[in-house]
Design an enzyme around this catalytic site. Structure first.
Site, PDB file in Angstrom:
ATOM      1  CD  GLU A 205      -2.900  -1.095   0.079  1.00  0.00           C
ATOM      2  OE1 GLU A 205      -3.093   0.012  -0.486  1.00  0.00           O
ATOM      3  OE2 GLU A 205      -3.462  -2.137  -0.281  1.00  0.00           O
ATOM      4  CB  CYS A 239      -1.098   7.388   1.331  1.00  0.00           C
ATOM      5  SG  CYS A 239      -2.489   6.454   2.004  1.00  0.00           S
TER       6      CYS A 239
END
Length: 483
Positions: A205, A239
């Site tokens: 991720e 993110c």
């Protein structure tokens, strides 16, 4: 730790649904019972981090996902009967989701609790044991989690590891059954390389430069409000934060004016504002300020929205004022590097095709944002670009559905989790087939081969060739269009 967890996994076998739910419940209790300690630890790690922001982004945001997982785990565990033609011949086949064994999770510093316990809950739901390597950058949170894990879990169920980069490197070299990593693309490459030595499957991720497109018919006030807030979540250290915004040529200056006013209104003071999240450490502060300075040195228009009388950026408090950058060029670092701070690039465009071409010439982001109606332009944007997810008119809304997968593509990640997808990520779909027929079905595959076998094979191939030629007639080299 790995040896003891694997031995316990092999000794006890796949856990029941009740055991899996119990582990998920204890994991959530570990966090909820110690909220004040976690808030204090993260405040010490960041220097300045809002209590309300920590509670919302770290804890409240994961509750629905936990409840969804524990409510559905028994159903996800059930074998799936496969309806194939082989059932006509007495062969029964099912697909059984089986635990992998021991799952390793390497957590990031920006959300040091949520981004380890959420994948851990998915791993528990799938029946695995879990080892977690906490980020050394948020050392107080890491140490608290290590101590609490020992109170709520037997170490053969859940073990938490702390330490610096050398410990992290050793963790990635373990012969785990799956390795889950959240962090930067650069470190993700190292993680995958280390895991490959043991053929350990990985879920990565990662991040990327997430674009925002403001459509020509977008509600500008609506877009400005939500983009401003999205960029400032956790001080921009997320993110899925927007990294740069495409605005129509004829609306750019108005957008800049409105965005500047909104950010100034949000933060009339920064230095003494406990809700204004600081850069997590000196290294990240220096990296973000260096990106701003590099852009300015190469001719960008830089608008730092510091309140009157405040000397920002401040290296002691590690606070950087919201900053807008215009006229960026490809020679600037900020045009390519993920910012992870309170900085937003603004670009103009005249045609949507320009935006699509720009995005497709760069690594795929974790999420792409669109502000405007769900019309033909939006569909062209979705169909013409690649990203881990797409969110329209709201920040990170693609993560709200508990059973929708979350993950990146290309440089922004590999694999996904959340809900059933997380359960599947940490499971092996094991095919189990059987027959009670009094004769062998596949025995004809072994010699000696008789003429009947050869004739049956020839007939099967001729039939397959005839079917295929009908499907592709007129489309193969040498075929005429009239055939």
């Amino acid at each position: 730790m790995l040896a003891s967890q694997r031995a316990a996994f092999l000794r006890e076998g796949p856990p029941t649904a009740a055991v899996r739910r119990d582990r998920i419940d204890r994991l959530l209790a570990m966090v909820l019972d110690n909220i004040d300690d976690y808030v204090a630890a993260m405040s010490r790690d960041f220097g300045t981090r809002s209590r309300t922001g920590t509670l919302f982004t770290e804890i409240v945001g994961m509750l629905a996902g936990f409840e969804h997982t524990r409510a559905h785990v028994a159903r996800w565990m059930r074998p799936e009967r496969v309806n194939t033609t082989s059932r006509l011949y007495g062969v029964r086949t099912e697909i059984r989701p089986t635990p992998l064994g021991v799952v390793g999770i390497i957590g990031p510093w920006n959300f040091p609790v949520q981004l380890v316990v959420v994948p851990a809950a998915s791993a528990f739901a799938a029946g695995n044991r879990v080892m977690i390597k906490m980020s050394e950058i948020t050392a107080h949170t890491a140490e608290l989690t290590r101590k609490l894990a020992a109170r709520y879990f037997d170490p053969t169920e859940l073990a938490v590891v702390t330490g610096g980069p050398e410990v992290g490197a050793a963790f990635t070299e373990l012969p785990l059954d799956h390795l889950f990593f959240t962090g930067s693309t650069a470190v993700g490459r190292l993680v995958q390389r280390a895991a490959a030595a043991n053929l350990v499957p990985v879920t990565l991720e990662l991040g990327g430069k997430n674009p925002v497109v403001v459509a020509p018919d977008a509600d500008l006030e609506h877009a400005v409000e939500r983009i401003a807030r999205a960029r400032m979540v956790n001080g921009g250290q997320v993110c899925v934060c927007p990294d740069y915004v495409f605005v129509p040529d004829d609306r750019l200056e108005r957008f800049v004016e409105m965005l500047s006013a909104r950010l100034r209104a949000m933060f009339p003071a920064i230095a003494a504002d406990p809700d204004y999240t600081a850069s997590v450490d000196a290294a990240n502060y220096a990296r973000v300020t260096a990106l701003i300075e590099d852009a300015w040195a190469h001719g960008a228009r830089v608008e730092a929205l510091a309140p009157d009388g405040e000397n920002l950026p401040d290296p002691v408090a590690r606070k950087i004022a919201p900053t807008l950058i215009l006229d960026a060029t490809d020679e600037m670092r900020i045009a390519h590097e993920e910012v992870f701070g309170p900085v937003l690039l603004l670009r103009s465009y005249s045609r949507l095709a320009e935006v699509i071409d720009h995005l497709n010439s760069r690594p795929a982001p974790l999420v792409a944002y669109w502000f405007g109606p769900e019309g033909p332009d939006f569909r062209a944007f979705v169909d013409g670009t690649r990203s881990g997810g797409v969110a329209r008119n709201e920040f990170a809304i693609h993560m709200f559905a508990e059973d929708a997968p979350f993950g990146g593509v290309g440089h922004s990640g590999m694999g996904a989790y959340h809900g059933k997808t997380g359960f599947d990520t940490f499971s092996h779909a094991r095919t189990v087939s059987g027959t009670d027929l009094p004769f062998a079905i596949t025995g004809i595959a072994a010699p000696p081969f008789g003429p009947r076998t050869a004739k049956a094979i020839d007939l099967a191939l001729r039939a397959a060739r005839w079917r295929t030629r009908r499907r592709v007639r007129g489309r193969l080299p040498g075929d005429s269009a009239a055939t």
